[in-house]
Design a protein around this motif. Structure first.
Motif, PDB file in Angstrom:
ATOM      1  N   LYS A  89       0.838  -1.189   0.000  1.00  0.00           N
ATOM      2  CA  LYS A  89       0.000   0.000   0.000  1.00  0.00           C
ATOM      3  C   LYS A  89       0.872   1.237   0.000  1.00  0.00           C
ATOM      4  CE  LYS A  89      -3.573  -2.251   2.623  1.00  0.00           C
ATOM      5  NZ  LYS A  89      -3.715  -2.741   3.965  1.00  0.00           N
ATOM      6  N   ASN A  90       0.513   2.208  -0.805  1.00  0.00           N
ATOM      7  CA  ASN A  90       1.192   3.496  -0.777  1.00  0.00           C
ATOM      8  C   ASN A  90       0.295   4.424   0.025  1.00  0.00           C
ATOM      9  OD1 ASN A  90       2.532   5.843  -1.167  1.00  0.00           O
ATOM     10  ND2 ASN A  90       2.403   5.835  -3.400  1.00  0.00           N
ATOM     11  N   MET A  91       0.719   4.735   1.211  1.00  0.00           N
ATOM     12  CA  MET A  91      -0.118   5.512   2.120  1.00  0.00           C
ATOM     13  C   MET A  91      -0.073   7.017   1.832  1.00  0.00           C
ATOM     14  SD  MET A  91      -1.416   3.122   3.577  1.00  0.00           S
ATOM     15  CE  MET A  91      -2.042   2.957   5.200  1.00  0.00           C
ATOM     16  N   LYS A  92       0.614   7.415   0.791  1.00  0.00           N
ATOM     17  CA  LYS A  92       0.691   8.813   0.373  1.00  0.00           C
ATOM     18  C   LYS A  92       1.237   9.710   1.478  1.00  0.00           C
ATOM     19  CE  LYS A  92      -3.111   8.375  -2.863  1.00  0.00           C
ATOM     20  NZ  LYS A  92      -4.394   8.873  -3.288  1.00  0.00           N
ATOM     21  N   LYS A  93       2.193   9.206   2.242  1.00  0.00           N
ATOM     22  CA  LYS A  93       2.776   9.998   3.313  1.00  0.00           C
ATOM     23  C   LYS A  93       3.640  11.121   2.761  1.00  0.00           C
ATOM     24  CE  LYS A  93       2.603   6.633   6.962  1.00  0.00           C
ATOM     25  NZ  LYS A  93       3.302   5.875   7.962  1.00  0.00           N
ATOM     26  N   ALA A  94       4.165  10.958   1.556  1.00  0.00           N
ATOM     27  CA  ALA A  94       5.058  11.959   0.986  1.00  0.00           C
ATOM     28  C   ALA A  94       4.296  13.090   0.293  1.00  0.00           C
ATOM     29  CB  ALA A  94       6.002  11.306  -0.010  1.00  0.00           C
ATOM     30  N   VAL A  95       2.995  12.933   0.113  1.00  0.00           N
ATOM     31  CA  VAL A  95       2.208  13.972  -0.552  1.00  0.00           C
ATOM     32  C   VAL A  95       2.008  15.145   0.412  1.00  0.00           C
ATOM     33  CG1 VAL A  95      -0.026  14.482  -1.612  1.00  0.00           C
ATOM     34  CG2 VAL A  95       1.033  12.262  -1.962  1.00  0.00           C
ATOM     35  N   PRO A  96       2.326  16.378  -0.035  1.00  0.00           N
ATOM     36  CA  PRO A  96       2.159  17.529   0.858  1.00  0.00           C
ATOM     37  C   PRO A  96       0.688  17.798   1.172  1.00  0.00           C
ATOM     38  CG  PRO A  96       2.915  18.231  -1.311  1.00  0.00           C
ATOM     39  CD  PRO A  96       2.896  16.744  -1.317  1.00  0.00           C
ATOM     40  N   GLY A  97       0.456  18.425   2.336  1.00  0.00           N
ATOM     41  CA  GLY A  97      -0.895  18.757   2.764  1.00  0.00           C
ATOM     42  C   GLY A  97      -1.427  19.998   2.069  1.00  0.00           C
ATOM     43  N   LYS A  98      -2.633  20.438   2.465  1.00  0.00           N
ATOM     44  CA  LYS A  98      -3.291  21.588   1.835  1.00  0.00           C
ATOM     45  C   LYS A  98      -2.471  22.859   1.957  1.00  0.00           C
ATOM     46  CE  LYS A  98      -7.750  20.515   3.230  1.00  0.00           C
ATOM     47  NZ  LYS A  98      -9.010  20.951   3.803  1.00  0.00           N
ATOM     48  N   LYS A  99      -2.014  23.154   3.168  1.00  0.00           N
ATOM     49  CA  LYS A  99      -1.270  24.391   3.418  1.00  0.00           C
ATOM     50  C   LYS A  99       0.018  24.426   2.598  1.00  0.00           C
ATOM     51  CE  LYS A  99      -3.458  26.402   6.998  1.00  0.00           C
ATOM     52  NZ  LYS A  99      -3.793  27.772   7.169  1.00  0.00           N
ATOM     53  N   ALA A 100       0.724  23.322   2.547  1.00  0.00           N
ATOM     54  CA  ALA A 100       1.983  23.259   1.803  1.00  0.00           C
ATOM     55  C   ALA A 100       1.726  23.455   0.308  1.00  0.00           C
ATOM     56  CB  ALA A 100       2.689  21.945   2.061  1.00  0.00           C
ATOM     57  N   LYS A 101       0.624  22.873  -0.190  1.00  0.00           N
ATOM     58  CA  LYS A 101       0.279  23.055  -1.607  1.00  0.00           C
ATOM     59  C   LYS A 101      -0.035  24.515  -1.906  1.00  0.00           C
ATOM     60  CE  LYS A 101      -1.538  18.450  -2.552  1.00  0.00           C
ATOM     61  NZ  LYS A 101      -2.720  17.662  -2.833  1.00  0.00           N
ATOM     62  N   GLU A 102      -0.783  25.166  -0.981  1.00  0.00           N
ATOM     63  CA  GLU A 102      -1.115  26.586  -1.169  1.00  0.00           C
ATOM     64  C   GLU A 102       0.159  27.433  -1.197  1.00  0.00           C
ATOM     65  OE1 GLU A 102      -3.833  27.651   1.933  1.00  0.00           O
ATOM     66  OE2 GLU A 102      -5.369  26.251   1.224  1.00  0.00           O
ATOM     67  N   ARG A 103       1.080  27.159  -0.262  1.00  0.00           N
ATOM     68  CA  ARG A 103       2.342  27.911  -0.234  1.00  0.00           C
ATOM     69  C   ARG A 103       3.132  27.709  -1.513  1.00  0.00           C
ATOM     70  NH1 ARG A 103       2.487  26.402   5.371  1.00  0.00           N
ATOM     71  NH2 ARG A 103       3.678  24.546   4.828  1.00  0.00           N
ATOM     72  N   ALA A 104       3.154  26.495  -2.027  1.00  0.00           N
ATOM     73  CA  ALA A 104       3.887  26.207  -3.266  1.00  0.00           C
ATOM     74  C   ALA A 104       3.261  26.942  -4.448  1.00  0.00           C
ATOM     75  CB  ALA A 104       3.908  24.708  -3.519  1.00  0.00           C
ATOM     76  N   GLU A 105       1.916  26.989  -4.484  1.00  0.00           N
ATOM     77  CA  GLU A 105       1.235  27.707  -5.567  1.00  0.00           C
ATOM     78  C   GLU A 105       1.535  29.199  -5.495  1.00  0.00           C
ATOM     79  OE1 GLU A 105      -2.876  26.705  -5.123  1.00  0.00           O
ATOM     80  OE2 GLU A 105      -2.570  24.628  -5.766  1.00  0.00           O
ATOM     81  N   GLN A 106       1.518  29.767  -4.279  1.00  0.00           N
ATOM     82  CA  GLN A 106       1.818  31.195  -4.115  1.00  0.00           C
ATOM     83  C   GLN A 106       3.255  31.494  -4.528  1.00  0.00           C
ATOM     84  OE1 GLN A 106       0.915  31.952  -0.025  1.00  0.00           O
ATOM     85  NE2 GLN A 106      -1.305  32.107  -0.365  1.00  0.00           N
ATOM     86  N   LYS A 107       4.170  30.635  -4.165  1.00  0.00           N
ATOM     87  CA  LYS A 107       5.577  30.822  -4.522  1.00  0.00           C
ATOM     88  C   LYS A 107       5.762  30.747  -6.036  1.00  0.00           C
ATOM     89  CE  LYS A 107      10.142  29.166  -3.207  1.00  0.00           C
ATOM     90  NZ  LYS A 107      10.891  28.188  -2.425  1.00  0.00           N
ATOM     91  N   ALA A 108       5.062  29.806  -6.670  1.00  0.00           N
ATOM     92  CA  ALA A 108       5.147  29.669  -8.124  1.00  0.00           C
ATOM     93  C   ALA A 108       4.546  30.896  -8.813  1.00  0.00           C
ATOM     94  CB  ALA A 108       4.429  28.401  -8.571  1.00  0.00           C
ATOM     95  N   ALA A 109       3.440  31.428  -8.269  1.00  0.00           N
ATOM     96  CA  ALA A 109       2.804  32.607  -8.833  1.00  0.00           C
ATOM     97  C   ALA A 109       3.732  33.826  -8.725  1.00  0.00           C
ATOM     98  CB  ALA A 109       1.472  32.892  -8.142  1.00  0.00           C
ATOM     99  N   LYS A 110       4.405  33.974  -7.572  1.00  0.00           N
ATOM    100  CA  LYS A 110       5.349  35.090  -7.382  1.00  0.00           C
ATOM    101  C   LYS A 110       6.516  34.973  -8.364  1.00  0.00           C
ATOM    102  CE  LYS A 110       4.938  36.652  -2.626  1.00  0.00           C
ATOM    103  NZ  LYS A 110       5.618  36.726  -1.317  1.00  0.00           N
ATOM    104  N   ALA A 111       7.006  33.768  -8.565  1.00  0.00           N
ATOM    105  CA  ALA A 111       8.133  33.561  -9.472  1.00  0.00           C
ATOM    106  C   ALA A 111       7.726  33.819 -10.912  1.00  0.00           C
ATOM    107  CB  ALA A 111       8.665  32.136  -9.326  1.00  0.00           C
ATOM    108  N   ALA A 112       6.477  33.505 -11.261  1.00  0.00           N
ATOM    109  CA  ALA A 112       6.006  33.711 -12.625  1.00  0.00           C
ATOM    110  C   ALA A 112       5.683  35.171 -12.911  1.00  0.00           C
ATOM    111  CB  ALA A 112       4.779  32.839 -12.882  1.00  0.00           C
ATOM    112  N   ALA A 113       5.266  35.931 -11.895  1.00  0.00           N
ATOM    113  CA  ALA A 113       4.877  37.346 -12.093  1.00  0.00           C
ATOM    114  C   ALA A 113       6.029  38.193 -12.602  1.00  0.00           C
ATOM    115  CB  ALA A 113       4.303  37.896 -10.801  1.00  0.00           C
ATOM    116  N   PRO A 114       7.218  38.200 -12.010  1.00  0.00           N
ATOM    117  CA  PRO A 114       8.312  39.021 -12.542  1.00  0.00           C
ATOM    118  C   PRO A 114       8.760  38.566 -13.942  1.00  0.00           C
ATOM    119  CG  PRO A 114       8.821  38.331 -10.296  1.00  0.00           C
ATOM    120  CD  PRO A 114       7.590  37.618 -10.717  1.00  0.00           C
ATOM    121  N   ALA A 115       8.634  37.301 -14.228  1.00  0.00           N
ATOM    122  CA  ALA A 115       9.054  36.800 -15.531  1.00  0.00           C
ATOM    123  C   ALA A 115       8.123  37.316 -16.630  1.00  0.00           C
ATOM    124  CB  ALA A 115       9.049  35.275 -15.519  1.00  0.00           C
TER     125      ALA A 115
END
Length: 117
Positions: A89-115
């Motif tokens: 069974k793959n218990m998906k322990k390595a998958v990030p939670g909601k908050k971590a996903k939101e932070r990653a999306e915000q970071k990606a959006a900030k990186a894409a905005a100056p470009a």
């Protein structure tokens, strides 16, 4: 009697050494066992032949008697080619939670905005 092939811990603090034993499942982890089948030393390098040693003839005997290997011992047997590989069974322990996903999306959006400018 429910038989198990499992690890019994030995060694001192921070220096583990395990015996691979055939035992009744109701006995304590480091308690009474019927037969010592091998050893496992996790401190040795993974490619070392001394890391896992087993008496395959006796292991085959206990498996024939209905003994169930624990997960770790089953992996040793799979590596030795005694037992078929099983789907785990793959218990998906390595998958990030909601908050971590939101932070990653915000970071990606900030990186894409100056470009874009």
């Amino acid at each position: 009697m429910a038989m198990k092939i499992r690890l019994a811990r030995g060694g001192s603090k921070k220096r583990p050494h395990y015996a691979i034993v055939a035992t009744d499942s109701r006995m304590p982890r480091d308690g009474r066992f019927l037969e010592k089948l091998g050893t496992y030393n996790p401190l040795l390098p993974k490619d070392s032949e001394e890391r896992v040693k087993m008496d395959m003839e006796r292991v085959q005997y206990w498996l024939g008697q209905g003994a169930q290997p624990t997960d770790r011992v089953a992996r040793f047997l799979e590596a030795a080619g005694v037992k078929d590989k099983t789907e785990r069974k793959n218990m998906k322990k390595a998958v990030p939670g909601k908050k971590a996903k939101e932070r990653a999306e915000q970071k990606a959006a900030k990186a894409a905005a100056p470009a874009e400018e």
